[in-house]
Design an enzyme around this catalytic site. Structure first.
Site, mmCIF file in Angstrom:
data_model
loop_
_atom_site.group_PDB
_atom_site.id
_atom_site.type_symbol
_atom_site.label_atom_id
_atom_site.label_comp_id
_atom_site.label_asym_id
_atom_site.label_seq_id
_atom_site.Cartn_x
_atom_site.Cartn_y
_atom_site.Cartn_z
ATOM 1 N N GLY A 1 0.849 -1.188 0.000
ATOM 2 C CA GLY A 1 0.000 0.000 0.000
ATOM 3 C C GLY A 1 0.891 1.247 0.000
ATOM 4 N N GLU B 1 23.806 -2.717 -20.843
ATOM 5 C CA GLU B 1 24.167 -3.995 -21.503
ATOM 6 C C GLU B 1 23.236 -4.309 -22.668
ATOM 7 N N THR C 1 19.715 -2.381 -24.473
ATOM 8 C CA THR C 1 18.322 -2.187 -24.053
ATOM 9 C C THR C 1 17.484 -3.411 -24.460
HETATM 10 C C1 ST9 Z 1 27.258 -1.593 -20.054
HETATM 11 C C2 ST9 Z 1 27.722 -1.964 -18.678
HETATM 12 O O1 ST9 Z 1 26.164 -1.195 -20.338
HETATM 13 C C3 ST9 Z 1 26.661 -1.965 -17.626
HETATM 14 C C4 ST9 Z 1 26.978 -2.649 -16.338
HETATM 15 C C5 ST9 Z 1 28.397 -2.798 -16.025
HETATM 16 C C6 ST9 Z 1 28.618 -3.606 -14.831
HETATM 17 C C7 ST9 Z 1 30.035 -3.843 -14.507
HETATM 18 C C8 ST9 Z 1 30.708 -4.802 -15.388
HETATM 19 C C9 ST9 Z 1 30.380 -6.216 -15.161
HETATM 20 C C10 ST9 Z 1 31.144 -6.983 -16.165
HETATM 21 C C11 ST9 Z 1 31.332 -8.395 -15.879
HETATM 22 C C12 ST9 Z 1 32.667 -8.796 -16.324
HETATM 23 C C13 ST9 Z 1 32.847 -10.171 -16.431
HETATM 24 C C14 ST9 Z 1 33.887 -10.589 -17.367
HETATM 25 C C15 ST9 Z 1 33.743 -11.974 -17.894
HETATM 26 C C16 ST9 Z 1 34.090 -13.043 -17.037
HETATM 27 C C17 ST9 Z 1 34.208 -14.348 -17.655
HETATM 28 C C18 ST9 Z 1 34.352 -15.499 -16.628
HETATM 29 N N1 ST9 Z 1 27.138 -12.375 -28.740
HETATM 30 O O2 ST9 Z 1 25.454 -7.832 -35.297
HETATM 31 P P1 ST9 Z 1 26.715 -7.107 -35.583
HETATM 32 C C19 ST9 Z 1 29.799 -9.348 -31.956
HETATM 33 S S1 ST9 Z 1 28.450 -1.774 -21.230
HETATM 34 C C20 ST9 Z 1 28.434 -12.432 -29.086
HETATM 35 O O3 ST9 Z 1 27.091 -6.880 -37.013
HETATM 36 P P2 ST9 Z 1 26.755 -4.238 -35.196
HETATM 37 C C21 ST9 Z 1 30.300 -10.372 -32.936
HETATM 38 O O4 ST9 Z 1 31.712 -10.422 -32.870
HETATM 39 C C22 ST9 Z 1 27.747 -1.262 -22.765
HETATM 40 N N2 ST9 Z 1 28.994 -11.569 -29.991
HETATM 41 O O5 ST9 Z 1 26.695 -5.760 -34.757
HETATM 42 C C23 ST9 Z 1 29.821 -9.794 -34.251
HETATM 43 O O6 ST9 Z 1 30.547 -10.258 -35.354
HETATM 44 P P3 ST9 Z 1 30.039 -11.610 -36.127
HETATM 45 C C24 ST9 Z 1 26.939 -2.313 -23.329
HETATM 46 C C25 ST9 Z 1 28.202 -10.660 -30.558
HETATM 47 O O7 ST9 Z 1 25.561 -3.883 -36.009
HETATM 48 C C26 ST9 Z 1 30.064 -8.320 -34.052
HETATM 49 O O8 ST9 Z 1 29.744 -8.106 -32.676
HETATM 50 N N3 ST9 Z 1 26.525 -1.952 -24.669
HETATM 51 C C27 ST9 Z 1 26.842 -10.563 -30.245
HETATM 52 O O9 ST9 Z 1 28.083 -3.919 -35.724
HETATM 53 C C28 ST9 Z 1 29.224 -7.436 -34.922
HETATM 54 O O10 ST9 Z 1 27.894 -7.878 -34.830
HETATM 55 C C29 ST9 Z 1 25.863 -2.799 -25.385
HETATM 56 O O11 ST9 Z 1 25.555 -3.901 -24.971
HETATM 57 C C30 ST9 Z 1 26.322 -11.465 -29.287
HETATM 58 N N4 ST9 Z 1 25.050 -11.432 -28.897
HETATM 59 O O12 ST9 Z 1 26.626 -3.590 -33.739
HETATM 60 C C31 ST9 Z 1 25.557 -2.346 -26.768
HETATM 61 N N5 ST9 Z 1 26.306 -9.541 -30.959
HETATM 62 O O13 ST9 Z 1 28.612 -11.341 -36.502
HETATM 63 C C32 ST9 Z 1 24.234 -2.816 -27.247
HETATM 64 C C33 ST9 Z 1 27.314 -9.020 -31.687
HETATM 65 O O14 ST9 Z 1 30.954 -11.706 -37.290
HETATM 66 N N6 ST9 Z 1 24.206 -2.870 -28.681
HETATM 67 N N7 ST9 Z 1 28.467 -9.682 -31.451
HETATM 68 O O15 ST9 Z 1 30.164 -12.729 -35.153
HETATM 69 C C34 ST9 Z 1 24.410 -4.047 -29.355
HETATM 70 O O16 ST9 Z 1 24.599 -5.099 -28.786
HETATM 71 C C35 ST9 Z 1 24.322 -3.946 -30.861
HETATM 72 O O17 ST9 Z 1 23.496 -4.970 -31.326
HETATM 73 C C36 ST9 Z 1 25.715 -4.054 -31.542
HETATM 74 C C37 ST9 Z 1 25.441 -3.755 -33.014
HETATM 75 C C38 ST9 Z 1 26.639 -3.005 -30.966
HETATM 76 C C39 ST9 Z 1 26.336 -5.423 -31.388
HETATM 77 P P1 FAD Z 2 20.212 4.866 -27.231
HETATM 78 O O1 FAD Z 2 21.048 3.881 -27.953
HETATM 79 O O2 FAD Z 2 20.227 6.269 -27.715
HETATM 80 O O3 FAD Z 2 18.719 4.340 -27.220
HETATM 81 C C1 FAD Z 2 17.581 5.179 -26.978
HETATM 82 C C2 FAD Z 2 16.322 4.369 -27.239
HETATM 83 O O4 FAD Z 2 16.280 3.981 -28.611
HETATM 84 C C3 FAD Z 2 16.255 3.077 -26.427
HETATM 85 O O5 FAD Z 2 14.930 2.825 -26.044
HETATM 86 C C4 FAD Z 2 16.711 2.018 -27.414
HETATM 87 O O6 FAD Z 2 16.150 0.746 -27.158
HETATM 88 C C5 FAD Z 2 16.201 2.574 -28.719
HETATM 89 N N1 FAD Z 2 17.050 2.158 -29.852
HETATM 90 C C6 FAD Z 2 18.291 2.584 -30.152
HETATM 91 N N2 FAD Z 2 18.743 1.974 -31.229
HETATM 92 C C7 FAD Z 2 17.792 1.136 -31.637
HETATM 93 C C8 FAD Z 2 17.657 0.220 -32.725
HETATM 94 N N3 FAD Z 2 18.633 0.030 -33.599
HETATM 95 N N4 FAD Z 2 16.501 -0.470 -32.832
HETATM 96 C C9 FAD Z 2 15.501 -0.307 -31.932
HETATM 97 N N5 FAD Z 2 15.568 0.551 -30.905
HETATM 98 C C10 FAD Z 2 16.699 1.252 -30.760
HETATM 99 N N6 FAD Z 2 28.332 1.679 -21.176
HETATM 100 C C11 FAD Z 2 29.604 1.224 -21.157
HETATM 101 O O7 FAD Z 2 30.248 1.175 -22.195
HETATM 102 N N7 FAD Z 2 30.171 0.801 -20.002
HETATM 103 C C12 FAD Z 2 29.523 0.835 -18.822
HETATM 104 O O8 FAD Z 2 30.075 0.428 -17.806
HETATM 105 C C13 FAD Z 2 28.197 1.331 -18.787
HETATM 106 N N8 FAD Z 2 27.513 1.449 -17.625
HETATM 107 C C14 FAD Z 2 26.312 2.105 -17.610
HETATM 108 C C15 FAD Z 2 25.709 2.422 -16.391
HETATM 109 C C16 FAD Z 2 24.536 3.166 -16.369
HETATM 110 C C17 FAD Z 2 23.930 3.510 -15.067
HETATM 111 C C18 FAD Z 2 23.948 3.594 -17.590
HETATM 112 C C19 FAD Z 2 22.711 4.427 -17.611
HETATM 113 C C20 FAD Z 2 24.516 3.255 -18.785
HETATM 114 C C21 FAD Z 2 25.705 2.522 -18.815
HETATM 115 N N9 FAD Z 2 26.343 2.232 -20.022
HETATM 116 C C22 FAD Z 2 27.625 1.750 -20.020
HETATM 117 C C23 FAD Z 2 25.741 2.612 -21.275
HETATM 118 C C24 FAD Z 2 24.585 1.712 -21.685
HETATM 119 O O9 FAD Z 2 25.050 0.502 -22.134
HETATM 120 C C25 FAD Z 2 23.780 2.472 -22.736
HETATM 121 O O10 FAD Z 2 23.082 3.486 -22.058
HETATM 122 C C26 FAD Z 2 22.833 1.584 -23.489
HETATM 123 O O11 FAD Z 2 23.540 0.658 -24.278
HETATM 124 C C27 FAD Z 2 21.876 2.392 -24.373
HETATM 125 O O12 FAD Z 2 22.533 3.397 -25.090
HETATM 126 P P2 FAD Z 2 21.969 4.908 -25.034
HETATM 127 O O13 FAD Z 2 21.797 5.267 -23.613
HETATM 128 O O14 FAD Z 2 22.854 5.760 -25.851
HETATM 129 O O15 FAD Z 2 20.551 4.831 -25.674
#
Ligand code: ST9
Ligand code: FAD
Length: 621
Positions: free
Chosen positions: A434, A458, A460
């Site tokens: 509540g 990581e 969206t």
């Molecule tokens: C963030 C951090 O948000 C937030 C919390 C941090 C907390 C602290 C850290 C904790 C870390 C833990 C550490 C542990 C360490 C490990 C321990 C191990 C025991 N799977 O589709 P394409 C690759 S950080 C695998 O053409 P685009 C692949 O190489 C920010 N690989 O993509 C592929 O090549 P191919 C996080 C994948 O159109 C290549 O990418 N930001 C996967 O160029 C290109 O792929 C985001 O997550 C996958 N699922 O780019 C960004 N997907 O195809 C989100 C792609 O030849 N955006 N690859 O194999 C995306 O994920 C986009 O889809 C994009 C698109 C960037 C991949």
């Molecule tokens: P945008 O990419 O601008 O997205 C805006 C909106 O558009 C979202 O709703 C998204 O889903 C949508 N959108 C964008 N592109 C597309 C698409 N192609 N198709 C459909 N929808 C789409 N990054 C790091 O590198 N390292 C870190 O340690 C890290 N830690 C973070 C901690 C916090 C607290 C926050 C807030 C962010 C952190 N990030 C980190 C960044 C985080 O990974 C990004 O914020 C996230 O990947 C989204 O990117 P953006 O904020 O630029 O949003």
């Protein structure tokens, strides 16, 4: 009293009664980790999480780190440091890391089971302490380069911090738009230049050094550094320079500085930093020097070793928060007296009852319980596939189907897990209190604030949905999905539950067929895009819907499998565990009956996807 309410009984149910990990614990690569040792670890982590880690939960939210622009620092509150130090002293952070660099061999299922408790009690501890695990990624990608292997060892030995550095102001989801660049020096190091945004744990006073794992584009080097993600390389950029042989800090500051710390809705003790590389106006104006990881320019693939783990972590964090949210709500509901029983509502003198007597509160509690337990099962089920991958690798083999199924499940854990958890924490857990739920006297309002981020970072939910369909289903040619669907179908058609689960197995069969029909529909739309490119929009309108639908199907199946186990126990003498097992059956039936029939409606909605919304002028929104 601790805010954190764990559910070790249910964790152990999943590990030892449903997935039977004891069959391979104590054998092969896990020889040193038998089931008894695993249970002892779980029990001790539960205690540490509940008592020591949770102790700083409130204080570190109300007194978050403050950024000092004069020194580019943001120290954490003392309460948090104490919790962090306790966790590091426990040594449990080394579980699952390679022994070659100082880790302790353990199955991923055990690691994620401990992870649930740490992440539920005080998630930023897990995040700040990932230096050693990122060290394992450095080790894996060192390509035999001695220096990088040594750095990986130091990251563990010294318990340095580490970050994953991808995001920039104009490169969020679209990582490939990153502009940060790297130029080579004669001594083999690289200078990094640019500004990164939102970098978790990039500054604190918890560790003597921080190793930044940075994606940057090599400049002026032939053959590398092209556009998009494939032009990115991964660089190791330390906060302080150090002697690579000994790990001793040289006393020299590297030119990578935190230039802002964000003010956020939640998760406040987790520093979210702007990180500036090699700016002459910042700090001492030094260059930001780093090393290319390995000898290859393969940054996005290397970074995905971190991202995959982090996506699992984020899903587990969300689900852990829903579980403690539910258990707090349950405790409150058992004590809160309000209103009369509905059967006596016309009698104004009827005794007042606890709110657990009201049907709508029971609906809410069972919804929370069933989702929390379903998604715990999802996390641990996914982790058991990681166990299989791990065991195959240790035997010098590859289990490609296990790798693919794990890959398929990751966006469900992260995308479905975070969406369902965040919504339910607000609409059900907080609601159970509540008006009191809105107050800071109870942990739920902080849970809601802290859990929202899980749907964003990581990747969206939109990105998870696209990853799920385009990469994990289409690019995989449906192999992993086919494998999973066959298992679900076999269960639905089996006699599991001796008639008690007959109705639910029928619901499961129909929901699976509907979800598969949705996949078929989307593949048809994708194929038709070869003739009419705009049809790809229809796919994009349904990717998140498919992720959520298959999430429901997998979760229902896992709960029903658990119910089958519970029914077997109930057929004997369950003793003091009677209520626990009855609860498992009830949660599974509830989940199936309330969620699975909706998949048919989702299919109808998916079939109705039209280009109208895409053709609409922006002005009409
Ligand atoms: C963030 C951090 O948000 C937030 C919390 C941090 C907390 C602290 C850290 C904790 C870390 C833990 C550490 C542990 C360490 C490990 C321990 C191990 C025991 N799977 O589709 P394409 C690759 S950080 C695998 O053409 P685009 C692949 O190489 C920010 N690989 O993509 C592929 O090549 P191919 C996080 C994948 O159109 C290549 O990418 N930001 C996967 O160029 C290109 O792929 C985001 O997550 C996958 N699922 O780019 C960004 N997907 O195809 C989100 C792609 O030849 N955006 N690859 O194999 C995306 O994920 C986009 O889809 C994009 C698109 C960037 C991949
Ligand atoms: P945008 O990419 O601008 O997205 C805006 C909106 O558009 C979202 O709703 C998204 O889903 C949508 N959108 C964008 N592109 C597309 C698409 N192609 N198709 C459909 N929808 C789409 N990054 C790091 O590198 N390292 C870190 O340690 C890290 N830690 C973070 C901690 C916090 C607290 C926050 C807030 C962010 C952190 N990030 C980190 C960044 C985080 O990974 C990004 O914020 C996230 O990947 C989204 O990117 P953006 O904020 O630029 O949003």
């Amino acid at each position: 009293m601790s805010h954190y309410k764990s559910n070790l009984r249910d964790i152990e149910f999943n590990l030892f009664e449903l997935f039977n990990v004891q069959e391979y614990l104590g054998t092969g690569v896990f020889e040193e980790m038998d089931a008894d040792t695993a249970r002892e670890i779980l029990s001790e982590v539960e205690r540490v999480a509940r008592e020591d880690l949770a102790a700083s939960f409130v204080d570190s939210d109300r007194n978050p780190p403050v950024f000092d622009p004069a020194t580019n620092t943001a120290p954490v509150p003392a309460s948090f440091k104490k919790s962090y130090d306790t966790w590091m002293e426990s040594g449990f952070w080394a579980l699952g890391l390679p022994e070659e660099i100082g880790g302790t061999t353990a199955p991923p299922s055990l690691v994620w089971a401990t992870g649930e408790m740490v992440l539920g009690a005080q998630a930023p501890i897990w995040m700040y302490c990932t230096g050693p695990s990122m060290g394992s990624v450095v080790f894996k990608n060192a390509n035999g380069v001695e220096r990088d292997i040594k750095i990986a060892q130091l990251m563990l030995e010294k318990q340095w911090g580490a970050t994953m550095v991808l995001t920039e102001p104009d490169a969020g989801s679209d990582v490939g738009a990153g502009k940060t660049f790297a130029t080579p020096n004669d001594d083999g190091t690289w200078n990094i230049s640019g500004v990164k945004r939102f970098i978790t744990s990039a500054e604190s006073d918890l560790q003597e050094n921080i190793m930044h794992l940075v994606l940057a584009r090599p400049k002026g080097v032939e053959g590398v550094g092209g556009p998009g993600t494939k032009g990115l390389s991964l660089f190791l950029v330390p906060k302080y320079h150090f002697d690579v042989e000994t790990g001793e800090l040289t006393g020299e500051r590297n030119g990578v500085y935190v230039t802002n710390v964000e003010h956020k809705m939640g998760l406040k003790v987790s520093n979210t930093c702007e990180l500036t590389f090699g700016d002459a106006q910042v700090g001492g104006g030094e260059p930001a020097r780093g090393w290319l990881l390995g000898e290859v320019h393969d940054g996005i693939r290397q970074m995905f070793d971190v991202i995959e783990n982090a996506r699992m972590m984020v899903g587990t964090k969300a689900i852990a928060t829903l579980s403690t949210g539910y258990l707090n709500a349950l405790e409150y509901a058992k004590e809160r007296v309000q209103g009369a029983d509905l059967t006596q509502s016309s009698d104004k003198t009827a005794p007042r009852v606890t709110i657990t007597h009201h049907p709508d509160v029971r609906r809410s509690l069972m919804t929370q319980k069933s989702f929390a337990e379903a998604m715990r099962s999802l996390v641990l089920y996914t982790a058991t596939w990681q166990d299989t991958v791990f065991r195959a690798k240790a035997a010098g083999e590859r289990d490609e189907i296990a790798e693919a199924v794990n890959d398929l499940l990751l966006p469900i854990v992260k995308g479905y897990g975070s969406e369902r958890s965040w919504v339910l924490l607000g609409t059900e857990s907080l609601q159970t209190f509540g008006g009191s739920g809105f107050l800071q006297e109870y942990p739920i309002e902080q849970y809601v604030r802290d859990a929202k981020i899980d749907t964003l970072y990581e990747g969206t939910t939109a990105i998870q949905g696209q990853d799920f369909f385009f990469r994990k289903i289409v690019k995989d040619q449906g192999k992993a999905l086919g494998h999973l669907a066959a298992e679900i179908k076999a269960f639905a058609e089996s006699g599991a539950g001796n008639g008690r689960l007959k109705n639910e197995r029928e619901l499961l069969a129909t929901a699976l067929a509907d979800a598969e029909a949705m996949v078929g529909l989307m593949i048809n739309d994708l194929m038709s895009a070869q003739d009419e490119i705009k049809n790809i929009y229809k796919v994009g309108l349904n990717t998140t819907r498919l992720l959520m639908a298959l999430g429901d199907v997998v979760c229902a199946w896992l709960l029903l499998r658990g119910a089958e186990v519970a029914l077997d126990k109930l057929a004997g003498d369950a003793g003091s565990e009677q209520a626990f097992y009855e609860g498992k059956v009830a949660a599974a039936q509830w989940f199936a009956q309330l969620n699975l029939p909706r998949i048919s409606a989702e299919l109808t909605i998916a079939q109705g996807a039209s280009l109208d919304v895409m053709d609409l002028s922006e002005d009409a929104f």
